[in-house]
Scaffold this active site. Structure first.
Site, PDB file in Angstrom:
ATOM      1  N   GLU B  60     -91.956   0.038 -21.041  1.00  0.00           N
ATOM      2  CA  GLU B  60     -90.642   0.123 -21.692  1.00  0.00           C
ATOM      3  C   GLU B  60     -90.371  -1.071 -22.587  1.00  0.00           C
ATOM      4  O   GLU B  60     -89.862  -0.924 -23.701  1.00  0.00           O
ATOM      5  CB  GLU B  60     -89.530   0.258 -20.644  1.00  0.00           C
ATOM      6  N   HIS B 129     -82.822   4.353  -8.744  1.00  0.00           N
ATOM      7  CA  HIS B 129     -82.847   5.407  -9.762  1.00  0.00           C
ATOM      8  C   HIS B 129     -81.477   6.030 -10.006  1.00  0.00           C
ATOM      9  O   HIS B 129     -81.389   7.184 -10.413  1.00  0.00           O
ATOM     10  CB  HIS B 129     -83.809   6.532  -9.345  1.00  0.00           C
TER      11      HIS B 129
END
Ligand SMILES: Cc1ncc(C[n+]2csc(CCOP(=O)(O)OP(=O)(O)O)c2C)c(N)n1
Lengths: 321, 325
Positions: B60, B129
């Site tokens: 990322e 998450h």
């Protein structure tokens, strides 16, 4: 001969327990009894079992969200694991963590972690603590080859090598990170090649023979324990199921999967056990006891209580002065 | 008008903009061959090829930075984060590069880039998450942050985000991907920074965004049955923040409940509360109340997760409390 037989029987039972446990969890997931993400380790069992067989109780284990096998092989009970999947308070993380976050402090299982590569520095930190205290413990850190492109992984390697930390980094290369094959994820497919770049020892082998996994891991673990030196190992293996339960796995063929199953770690172990004189009846008895253990775990999880609402905030801070 | 799903509306905006402007391309994990982890980019690889629909490895920070660099010199990238949770790994690229280059260079460089993906809790995906990341991003000058709650806005805000010359974050929601709604065909631009009144009412204003919009509308239905008429405002953009639309409503209702999934400490809800109390001090008949996610990390257990995020029951409770003040 007798020792070899007993040892292999023990490891075989662990691998079978992991497989049956995960098959039962897949069933419970499809019945809606387990939620969130469920990543199965089926096909990779020899890696966790062989590695953990080479560890001592004082050693530390850190892994990814694909963590059921490591916990079970480390000695967390099938009951505590299944209850965690069910989100029950009797689970190994009290139902707060779920499939991806199995923790077991007593067994030095430092967790299943959800951010790819994010746990590699944590593992190095446990190794730093061992070196700091001189307690002789080794840390093993599992991760998929998908971690090999992320910064945290490289930083953990760089510092572990620089500081000579007692750690073994284990890349479980199952050829796919989610739906991405090696050809689209890594410029060099052999992840262990990154070790020498940091002046770190490396090794690379397959994971169909649990005995071989254990023997090769032992070398790296001894290096960590006796010389305080890290090692990067790549283990070639294959997952039979999708990335998680929600992945239909359209990116590979049924033929490819069938081909890989020919070197299944359970099959290989059964062959070896046969050669050591273990009978079909003995194997059947093991399977029956494993099935009973899994069934008991399911019953336990079903019957256990949900965590109380008070647990939502209970672990935000450590109690203190 | 024809109906589309929210995920299809996002895709339609991206596809139309890519047809219109050669400089626009998308990159991210599993966006191409896998057709998107949540199928938002389904079919786009076949239409545009690997040059413009780029699968990335799990990196990322690397690909966010690469996209920012490409934007500096003239491309207009769309970066998909598989979920906004993983943008934390790329946070420094957004904080220190995307939003600083224009200012640091005295206006010589702009960064026309879109970062997008699903934000907030999905279903039992637990502590790592389930982040509602707007709390962090809405604080940063130089960013625009939009949160579509309907299929039409998914298209219109996405198209505006792509045409904007600034870094724009589009916070989508996994739980909204499947919802259907009427979506205009062809060019459809929703201006960034304009809130929408989703339900008219006279007694209490509810201001919210993202998947808390349907939750708040449901609560408003329940309250209407009790005789309480709520006006529900979908902020749609958190930076810029259209407090004017909320203030206009509060001058009429005299009450404001702000509903969001993110943690209660700070964030756009607190910002809105601060602005409205100054704008409408004389109109307020009760303190402004925020109905938020609980001040805790997300538990995996289903019931505990439901208790951690606002639901229509908690919203109705908050409105009743404000009405009873
Ligand atoms: C930083 C980050 N980005 C993306 C994800 C989403 N994600 C979870 S697992 C995964 C694939 C990982 O593959 P690999 O490392 O090969 O391990 P495997 O799942 O095969 O065991 C992805 C992309 C994540 N969890 N963390």
């Amino acid at each position: 001969m007798q020792d070899e037989r007993t040892e292999l029987l023990k490891l075989y039972r662990q691998m079978l327990l992991i497989r049956r446990f995960e098959e039962a969890s897949a069933k419970a997931y499809s019945q809606g009894k387990i939620g969130g993400f469920l990543h199965l380790y089926i096909g990779q069992e020899a890696c966790a079992v062989g590695t953990l067989a080479a560890l001592e109780p004082r050693d530390y284990v850190v892994t990814t969200y694909r963590d059921h096998a490591q916990a079970l092989a480390r000695g967390t009970s099938a009951r505590a694991c299944m209850a965690e999947l069910y989100g029950k308070v009797t689970g190994c993380s009290k139902g707060l963590g779920g499939s991806m976050h199995f923790f077991d402090a007593d067994n030095h299982m430092l967790g299943g972690h959800g951010i790819v590569g994010g746990h590699c520095p944590i593992a190095a930190g446990a190794a730093l603590a061992s070196k700091y205290r001189g307690d002789g413990a080794v840390t093993v850190c599992f991760f998929g080859e998908g971690s090999a492109t992320i910064g945290a992984f490289h930083e953990a390697l760089a510092l572990s090598a620089l500081w000579n930390l007692p750690i073994v980094f284990i890349c479980e290369n199952n050829e796919y990170s989610m739906g991405t094959p090696l050809s689209r994820s890594l410029s060099v497919h052999d992840v262990s090649q990154k070790g020498p770049a940091f002046g770190m020892e490396r090794d690379r082998f397959g994971a169909s023979d649990v005995n071989e996994v254990r023997a090769r891991m032992q070398v790296a673990i001894d290096r960590a324990r006796n010389e305080s030196k890290p090692t990067l190992i790549e283990v070639a293996l294959y997952r039979y199921r999708g990335h998680s339960m929600s992945d239909p796995g359209k990116y590979r063929t049924a033929d490819e999967i069938e081909e890989r199953k020919k070197t299944d770690c359970l099959l290989v172990a059964e062959g070896k056990l046969g050669a050591l004189g273990v009978t079909e009846a003995e194997l059947l008895a093991i399977a029956e006891s494993v099935d009973a253990e899994v069934e008991d775990a399911v019953q336990f999880a079903e019957a256990s209580a949900e965590p109380d609402e008070s647990l939502i905030e209970a672990f935000t801070y450590a109690p203190g002065v | 008008m024809r109906e589309l799903r929210y995920r299809e509306a996002l895709r339609e905006a991206m596809t139309e903009e890519m047809v219109r402007d050669e400089r626009v391309f998308i990159m991210g994990e599993e966006v191409g061959h896998y057709q998107g982890a949540y199928k938002v980019t389904e079919g786009m690889l076949a239409q545009f090829g690997e040059k413009r629909v780029m699968d990335t490895p799990i990196a990322e920070e690397g690909f966010a930075g690469i996209a920012i660099g490409a934007a500096m010199v003239g491309l207009r990238p769309i970066v998909e984060f598989m979920t906004w949770n993983f943008s934390a790994v790329a946070f420094d690229q957004i904080l220190s590069n995307a939003t600083k280059l224009r200012q640091m260079s005295g206006g010589q460089f702009t960064v026309p880039i879109v970062f997008r993906g699903p934000n907030g809790a999905a279903r039992q995906t637990a502590a790592q998450h389930s982040h509602a990341m707007e709390t962090f991003y809405a604080q940063i000058p130089g960013l625009k942050v939009v949160v579509p709650s309907t299929a039409a806005d998914a298209k219109g805000l996405m198209a505006s985000a792509i045409r904007d010359d600034n870094p724009v974050l589009v916070l989508e929601d996994e739980r909204l991907y499947g919802i259907k709604g009427e979506v205009p065909e062809g060019e459809h631009l929703v201006p960034i920074g304009v809130a929408a009144v989703r339900r008219a009412g006279t007694q209490c204003t509810i201001a919210t965004w993202g998947k808390m919009v349907p939750v708040s509308l449901e609560a408003a239905e329940l309250l209407a049955a009790e005789g309480v008429q709520c006006e529900v405002i979908d902020l749609r953009s958190l930076r810029p923040l259209d407090h004017g639309t909320v203030a206009t409503s509060v001058r009429k209702t005299g009450r404001l409940v702000i509903v969001h999934e993110a943690w209660p400490y700070g964030g756009p809800g607190a910002e809105l509360s601060d602005r409205v109390q100054r704008d409408c001090f004389d109109s307020l008949r009760a303190p402004i109340v925020r109905c938020t996610g609980r001040d805790a990390s997300m538990p995996y257990n289903k019931k505990l997760e439901e208790l951690t995020i606002p639901g229509s029951a908690t919203v109705t409770q908050a409105v009743r409390a404000v009405m009873a003040y």
